[in-house]
Scaffold this motif. Sequence first.
Motif, PDB file in Angstrom:
ATOM      1  N   ALA A 196       2.768 -17.958 -14.052  1.00  0.00           N
ATOM      2  CA  ALA A 196       3.083 -16.989 -12.999  1.00  0.00           C
ATOM      3  C   ALA A 196       4.553 -16.584 -13.033  1.00  0.00           C
ATOM      4  O   ALA A 196       5.449 -17.416 -13.166  1.00  0.00           O
ATOM      5  N   ARG A 197       4.791 -15.295 -12.912  1.00  0.00           N
ATOM      6  CA  ARG A 197       6.155 -14.772 -12.886  1.00  0.00           C
ATOM      7  C   ARG A 197       6.607 -14.410 -11.476  1.00  0.00           C
ATOM      8  O   ARG A 197       7.808 -14.288 -11.221  1.00  0.00           O
ATOM      9  N   THR A 198       5.650 -14.184 -10.593  1.00  0.00           N
ATOM     10  CA  THR A 198       5.985 -13.839  -9.222  1.00  0.00           C
ATOM     11  C   THR A 198       5.289 -14.783  -8.260  1.00  0.00           C
ATOM     12  O   THR A 198       4.246 -15.374  -8.584  1.00  0.00           O
ATOM     13  N   ALA A 199       5.858 -14.913  -7.080  1.00  0.00           N
ATOM     14  CA  ALA A 199       5.285 -15.809  -6.086  1.00  0.00           C
ATOM     15  C   ALA A 199       3.897 -15.345  -5.638  1.00  0.00           C
ATOM     16  O   ALA A 199       3.038 -16.161  -5.317  1.00  0.00           O
ATOM     17  N   LYS A 200       3.672 -14.039  -5.632  1.00  0.00           N
ATOM     18  CA  LYS A 200       2.392 -13.522  -5.171  1.00  0.00           C
ATOM     19  C   LYS A 200       1.232 -13.973  -6.052  1.00  0.00           C
ATOM     20  O   LYS A 200       0.099 -14.108  -5.578  1.00  0.00           O
ATOM     21  N   GLU A 201       1.490 -14.215  -7.334  1.00  0.00           N
ATOM     22  CA  GLU A 201       0.424 -14.669  -8.227  1.00  0.00           C
ATOM     23  C   GLU A 201      -0.098 -16.034  -7.808  1.00  0.00           C
ATOM     24  O   GLU A 201      -1.256 -16.378  -8.071  1.00  0.00           O
ATOM     25  N   VAL A 261       6.356 -15.042   1.308  1.00  0.00           N
ATOM     26  CA  VAL A 261       5.709 -14.051   0.454  1.00  0.00           C
ATOM     27  C   VAL A 261       4.280 -13.754   0.893  1.00  0.00           C
ATOM     28  O   VAL A 261       3.799 -12.650   0.742  1.00  0.00           O
ATOM     29  N   ARG A 318       4.880 -21.455  -4.305  1.00  0.00           N
ATOM     30  CA  ARG A 318       5.020 -20.042  -3.962  1.00  0.00           C
ATOM     31  C   ARG A 318       6.220 -19.803  -3.050  1.00  0.00           C
ATOM     32  O   ARG A 318       6.966 -18.833  -3.210  1.00  0.00           O
ATOM     33  N   ASP A 345      11.619 -20.934  -3.066  1.00  0.00           N
ATOM     34  CA  ASP A 345      12.943 -20.358  -2.843  1.00  0.00           C
ATOM     35  C   ASP A 345      13.209 -20.126  -1.359  1.00  0.00           C
ATOM     36  O   ASP A 345      14.309 -20.394  -0.856  1.00  0.00           O
TER      37      ASP A 345
END
Length: 318
Positions: A288-293, A102, A221, A224
Motif C-alpha cells: 500500500a502506498r496510501t492510507a486509504k488502501e 483518513v 492506516r 502518522d
Amino acid sequence: MASSKRSSRPSPVRRSGNPAKKPIIAAGPVTVGDWIGAARPRTLPLAIAPVLIGTGAAIVATGVFHWVIALACLAVSVLLQIGVNFTNDYSDGIRGTDAHRVGPARLTASGRVPARTVLVVGLSFFALAALAGLAIVIRTQQWWMLAVGAVAIIAAWFYTGGKRPYGYAGLGELFVFVFFGLVATLGTTWVQAFSLPQESWAGAIAAGLFACAVLLANNLRDMDQDRAAGKRTLTVRIGKRATQVLFTVFALVPFLIAAWLALFYPIAWLSLLVLLAVIPAIIIIWTARTAKELILVLALTSVSSLLYAGMLFWAFVG
C-alpha cells in the motif's frame, strides 16, 4: 478591546491533538447513514466470530444447541462492540485525535453531533449489553460472570476513555486479544456447556488473532495522524515494517490452528478457502502506498474472521 460581536461567539473546544492543523468540519445534517457509519459495521464480524466458534465448541461438548443463550451471547458481543465504537468516537473526538484521520468522518470530530450525545449513545449500548449479560447469568446461575462482564465494560471504556487510555499506550492489541478472543469465545462456550474443551481454546486464539490483525491494519492506516496527536499505538511504537510482519503472522496463524483442528474435524480444511481473502489483504498491507488502501485490508480481514468462524462452526457441528 474586543467587539461585543466577536465576544458573542462560542469558545472553541480545546483539543490535545495536533495543534498545527485545524480539523475539517463536515457540512450538512447528520443522516441515518452517518449514525450507522459511526457504529463501524466493518468491525462487527469480529464480535460475531467468537460467538460462532464458542457455540460450536459448546455443541461439541454437550451435543445440544442452546440457541437462546447463544443469541444472548451474540447480543452481548455485538452491543459491546458498537458501544466501544461510539465511545471511541467520543473520546478520540474530544482529544482531537480524529481531526485528521483518513477513514470516514467521525460524529464528534466532525462537529455535527454534540460530544455528550455520542457519549450517551455509546453508554446506552453498554447498558444494553449489560442487560443481555444479566439475562445470561440469571438463566445459567453463573453469578460470578457478572464480574467478567463488568471488567469487559470497564476495559471497553478505558480503551480510549479516561485520563490514561491503554489504547494510547500501545496495549490495544493485548486487550483486544483477551476480550474479543479469549473472553468472548470461552465465555460463550462456558455458559452453554459449563466446560472449556480444546476446540474452544483453539478457536479463541484464532478469533483473537484476527481481531488484533484488524486493529493493526487500522492503526497502520492512522499511524502518522496518531503520532502527531500523541497516540502511542503499538504501530507508532514499533514502526511500519514490524507492524506489517506482525499483521502477516496474526493473519496466518489461525490457519495453522485450523489445520490442526482438521485432524479431528475434516471439514475444518475448508477454512483454508478464506486465504483467498486473507492473502490479498497481506499483499496490500505490504504494498500500500496510501492510507486509504489500508481500509480495504481492514474490511477483508474482518470479513475473513467471520468466514473462518463459520467454517469452524460447520466443522464442529457437521
